[in-house]
Write an enzyme that holds these catalytic residues in place. Structure first.
Site, PDB file in Angstrom:
ATOM      1  CG  ASP A  31      26.890  54.453  42.347  1.00 45.48           C
ATOM      2  OD1 ASP A  31      27.914  55.136  42.179  1.00 45.48           O
ATOM      3  OD2 ASP A  31      26.878  53.391  43.001  1.00 45.48           O
TER       4      ASP A  31
ATOM      5  CD  GLU B 214      30.253  55.584  39.074  1.00 43.31           C
ATOM      6  OE1 GLU B 214      31.375  55.603  39.596  1.00 43.31           O
ATOM      7  OE2 GLU B 214      29.322  54.878  39.491  1.00 43.31           O
TER       8      GLU B 214
END
Length: 922
Positions: free
Chosen positions: A591, A644
């Site tokens: 993330d 990401e």
């Protein structure tokens, strides 16, 4: 020469007979026995008149005579006389001995005197000379002499038996049967000048303050001049007794919870502690009798920041150490002045459980015997300023259910049954294999289900829909459910909201047995500021950067990791490995990578400091990501890491050893989320069809950079919350147009180069935004609901998309190869039409055509290759089964030799409104 037994046997033949011989010989000495029974004078007996001191001195001369032959008596007497001259208070400490509580039977009491005879025997004096001399000592003299020797209060003579039973480990509250021992002669006489076993003021103060770095050096049992000193720190205890085989020696209460005593032994025996509190007693091993349970190699690797299985070295590890079961506690806290363990096993008072510092590594360690799985614990850390903080274990494998925050001792007992899955998962790299992902927030997918209950429902549901993988939103422990798990406090613990770590393993195992891979969102970018977790863990910035401009995350109010510190980098790299090795996770979606890569991320000028080259790149974060990816791929073949990353950083999915134009090696990820495609394509479909002609490039621009990285096309949770609306609700028009556009968009996405990811609820066109409070609206699929066919139709389409996708290599085999894609028409902006070919490695094509206008395109001509004799419709999102108008083409379509769109042949198709059609060679 040893005293003869009634049978005339030689006691050297067997240790048991020798002990028995000693005992019987001593029984005859009634005067000694009676004196030993009454030796109960406390330490204050040494404080008195000059007459008392003289008696003590005389007793010391006698005792030396018992221990040694004539030439040694003068030495002992001289040493004793010197001791007698010490002031009262010092004498009380230096002559302290253990209060030996004899067993309550007469036979055991009579054995109290056998030490005298045994020591006489050990010194090889005549068998009856020493007892005879001892018998002439008056009772008062014997009492005072005992006080001088450290005041063993009842059966001090019994000390000689300690050597005989030193090899025995006594079970809790039970003395085991004797084993063969050495003869009494093995107890050589002690001729050192005894010292006080009590702690000095400095050690006491540091232990009381929780700032002692080496409690094992002063607590426990230690050889000292005059014997073995026993020391214990047990606040609130009424008494502490050393239990070593048949010996029970009560330690002197030194105040403030400290107990000590001196036994005239040559070696430290195997012993236990009997700790008496008001209303209860505990028979325990002494935690300070153990060597470090962490090896030098572990410490070396930790110091180097290269311990790839860090969770095996730090945290709470149930184990058997030196033959005793218990739990080893270890924690990295280099700035701490002291660390203690507190938990349910000590009523959350860590005073009696100080840890030792292991060299310069910053690691503190304590093996606590007798405790194990299920106990709650935290570390009580004394900060550099002397204040204290109670912290959860950074490497805890299990935690309490939030909002409780304690760590839990855990031992895994799960037996895996996914061998077949693990063997085949690495047969092809992820970017060359079918890869369609169903993203799930586990606590809200079916609210109220545990990991094991999810294991009974989730694998069947995902398998029925045909997804190859699930992606679980962060399962690592987090205090606030509204963060969806993205503010982690327990990096090594699955959230306890749904069960134990083994329960989570059971779920992963069930998914694997159903043929479904498991990805996990992983959050190494930041952590929350909770004062019981990582923030300023040991009183100073530790896991976070010491520079506030580098530590505070401006968007989320959290702290960023200090990627330049090797121990912090090790903590995160090992954590990535931990999930893959211990929980068989098949991939990590990392993330917020962009926030890690840029020093100026969400910061204004003046709020960030350039790197050494004057640039904005966070070089420490680059090194960390490269190390993490390289290590994970090396240690766990078959896994995939996914970034990401929302910028155009060069080389996110390039190998770490291949440098790009900017001079950096690749970050080493296997896949990257295509955030540009997601934003552009969603922006296009949200426009009214009449305006889409002006935004046609938003759908075609992705092919300009489609092969710059290995991409995943994500429609994730981030796109269906916080006012962004659900996927179907983003579409303009009435309910029919919304659903039609929703279906057409999904089919376009599945045909576009790249892998697919769809968040839960979007597979059946849920109209409401997702909320972690109630999860998907499953009631939309209830047959009793009037619009149920509309939602079921979309879900049936998703199932068929995945089925055709997996069976058609053209849709996934060459996702990262430009040769796997060709535009048929990419500039039909006025028509809102997109048509392209996908090819597999053998050159077999699939034709995908999307019509994003609400009108039917009759006889729409498309150029096609001339080597395909006929095409048939494989999928049409306008089919009645999906909720469309059923404007389909059931018959095969044959090309005409009419060049079109730069192709030598062409076909005529009727394009349904707001629909996508797939055709394959017939």
């Amino acid at each position: 020469m040893t005293p003869p037994t009634p049978s005339g046997s030689d006691p050297k033949k067997k240790a048991a007979k020798a002990a028995k011989s000693v005992k019987k010989a001593v029984v005859k000495k009634a005067a000694v026995t009676k004196a030993a029974e009454k030796v109960t004078a406390p330490r204050k007996a040494t404080e008195g008149t000059a007459a008392k001191k003289a008696a003590v001195k005389k007793a010391a001369v006698k005792q030396a005579a018992v221990k040694k032959a004539a030439p040694e008596k003068a030495v002992a007497k001289k040493a004793t006389a010197k001791k007698a001259a010490v002031p009262k208070q010092a004498a009380a400490k230096k002559t302290t001995a253990t209060k030996v509580t004899a067993k309550k039977t007469t036979a055991e009491k009579t054995s109290a005197a056998k030490t005298v005879t045994a020591r006489s025997t050990a010194a090889k004096t005549p068998a009856k000379k020493a007892p005879a001399k001892t018998a002439t000592v008056k009772k008062t003299t014997a009492k005072k002499a005992t006080a001088k020797q450290a005041t063993a209060k009842k059966t001090a003579a019994k000390k000689a038996t300690v050597k005989q039973v030193a090899a025995k480990r006594v079970a809790a509250k039970k003395v085991t049967a004797p084993v063969p021992v050495e003869p009494p002669e093995a107890l050589a006489p002690l001729d050192e000048v005894a010292v006080s076993p009590a702690l000095d003021a400095g050690d006491r103060e540091r232990l009381l303050a929780g700032t002692h770095h080496e409690p094992h050096g002063v607590l426990g049992a230690h050889p000292v001049p005059g014997g073995i000193a026993f020391r214990a720190f047990r606040p609130y205890a009424l008494s502490v007794t050393v239990v070593a085989g048949d010996l029970r020696a009560e330690l002197h209460d030194d105040g403030d919870g400290f107990f000590s005593g001196l036994l005239p032994l040559r070696e430290v025996p195997a012993y236990r502690l009997l700790v008496t509190y008001e209303g209860t007693a505990q028979d325990v091993e002494d935690a300070y009798a153990f060597l470090p349970a962490l090896g030098d190699l572990d410490l070396h690797l930790i110091g180097e920041g290269r311990h790839e299985q860090l969770w095996t070295a730090l945290g709470a590890q149930p184990m058997t150490h030196q033959g005793v079961t218990g739990t080893r506690f270890t924690v990295w806290a280099p700035n701490a002045r002291g660390v203690r363990v507190a938990g349910t096993f000590n009523f959350w008072d860590g005073s009696a459980f100080p840890m030792r510092s292991l060299g310069g590594t910053g690691v503190w360690e304590l093996f606590v015997p007798g405790i194990g799985e299920g106990e709650l614990y935290k570390f009580e850390i004394t900060r550099p300023d002397g204040s204290k903080t109670l912290r959860a274990d950074p490497l805890a494998r299990r935690t309490e259910v939030p909002p409780n925050t304690s760590s839990v001792i855990h031992t895994s007992r799960h037996e895996w049954h996914d061998e077949e899955w693990l063997e085949r998962r690495g047969q092809a790299p992820a970017h060359e294999a079918p890869f369609s992902v169903y993203e799930i927030h586990l606590p809200s997918w079916r609210p109220g289900l545990t990991y094991r209950q999810l294991a009974e429902q989730l694998p069947a549901y995902v398998k029925d829909l045909g997804f190859t993988h699930v992606e679980l939103m962060p399962v690592a422990e987090h205090p606030f459910g509204g963060s969806w798990g993205y503010q982690v406090t327990g990096f090594y613990a699955p959230t306890a909201r749904l069960g134990t770590p083994d329960d989570f393993k059971y779920l992963v195992d069930a998914l694997h047995q159903a043929g479904i891979g498991v990805l996990m969102d992983w959050v190494p970018a930041h952590f929350p500021r909770d004062d019981w977790a990582l923030a300023e863990f040991d009183g100073r910035p530790l896991y976070e950067h010491e520079d506030p401009l580098r530590s505070a995350h401006p968007d989320w109010g959290t702290l960023e990791f200090d990627y330049g510190r090797r121990e912090v980098r090790n903590f995160l790299v090992a954590n990535a490995i931990y999930w893959c090795e211990e929980f068989h996770i098949d991939g990590l979606r990392v993330d917020a990578v962009a926030s890690m890569l840029y020093l100026d991320y969400s910061r204004e000028p003046g709020q960030w400091i350039p790197n050494v080259h004057g640039g904005r790149e966070n070089l420490d974060a680059v090194d960390f990501l490269q190390e993490m990816n390289a290590t994970v791929y090396r240690r766990v073949p078959g896994v995939v890491t996914i970034a990401e990353e929302s910028t155009a950083w060069d080389g996110v999915t390039r190998a770490t050893h291949h440098k790009g134009p900017g001079g950096f090696g690749g970050l080493g990820f296997g896949l990257k989320w295509n955030m540009g495609w997601m934003h552009d394509s969603l922006g296009y479909v949200q426009h009214d069809p009449i305006h889409r002609r002006y935004h046609h490039h938003e759908m075609t621009f992705s092919m300009v950079y489609a092969y710059s990285e290995n991409y995943v096309l994500p429609i994730s949770h981030d796109e269906v919350v916080h006012g962004k609306r659900s996927l179907v609700s983003k579409m303009p028009g009435d309910w029919w147009q919304q659903r039609a556009t929703h279906r057409a968009y999904l089919a376009y996405m599945w045909a576009h180069p790249g892998k697919q990811l769809l968040f839960m609820g979007q597979e059946f066109a849920q109209g409401a935004e997702w909320s972690e409070a109630h999860g998907p609206d499953w009631w939309l699929l209830d047959p009793a609901y009037g619009a149920e066919p509309d939602h079921r139709g979309v879900r049936d389409l998703v199932r068929d998309l995945n089925t055709v996708y997996r069976d058609c290599p053209a849709l996934w085999q060459c996702d990262t190869d430009p040769a796997g894609f060709q535009w048929i028409v990419g500039d039909a902006a006025e028509d809102n039409v997109f048509a392209f070919l996908r090819y597999d490695a053998e050159g077999t094509p699939l034709l995908a055509v999307s019509n994003f206008s609400p009108v039917v395109r009759h006889d729409y001509r498309l150029g096609v290759p001339d080597d395909i004799p006929a095409w048939h419709e494989t999928l049409n999102t306008d089919a009645t089964a999906y909720g469309g108008t059923d404007l389909t083409t059931p018959d095969t379509v044959k090309p005409e030799a009419t060049p079109w769109h730069g192709r030598p042949a062409s076909i005529h198709l009727t394009l349904p409104p707001l629909a996508t059609v797939w055709l394959r060679p017939a």
